[in-house]
Write an enzyme that holds these catalytic residues in place. Sequence first.
Site: not given
Length: 136
Positions: A12, A52, A115, A118, A129
Amino acid sequence: MSRIERTLSIIKPDAVERNLDSKIKEIFVINGFTIVQEKKIQIEKSEAEKFYKVHETKPFYNELCSYLSSGPIVVMILEKENAILANRELMGSTNPKEAEEGTIRKKFGISIDKNSVHGSDSPENAKIEIDFFFKV
Ligand code: IDP
Ligand code: MG
């Protein structure tokens, strides 16, 4: 039972921004994952919203989509036996503060939103995905 699986991993913006992408990729390789395909891209907010979509009713949806599209990311197809679960374990809990020692989120995560990584959460979502980012 074990079988070779593929899962989608994203490094990310918070991690790419801190130049952690090669370090994180190395962790995947050391842990037996093959990086089948990878690319560094920046996505539009509209694409993040699509990616998302399962979270569209959550209070953090708008921020989440702004964040994922805020800077470059590295998207990868990872392959290994039981890759989906193995990647979830290697990433650690969503909230880095609750993540287990030795996990990527424990090591590098800043907060529950930033964080660092993913990972797909099921075989069904892994396929969706992977197709989202890599289908030609
Ligand atoms: P996961 O990434 O561990 O699968 P999900 O529950 O699927 O976690 O949430 C997707 C992403 O949304 C998380 O990785 C995190 O970046 C963000 N997120 C989850 N819960 C919160 C929250 O309570 N506040 C802000 N962001 C959150
Ligand atoms: Mg998830």
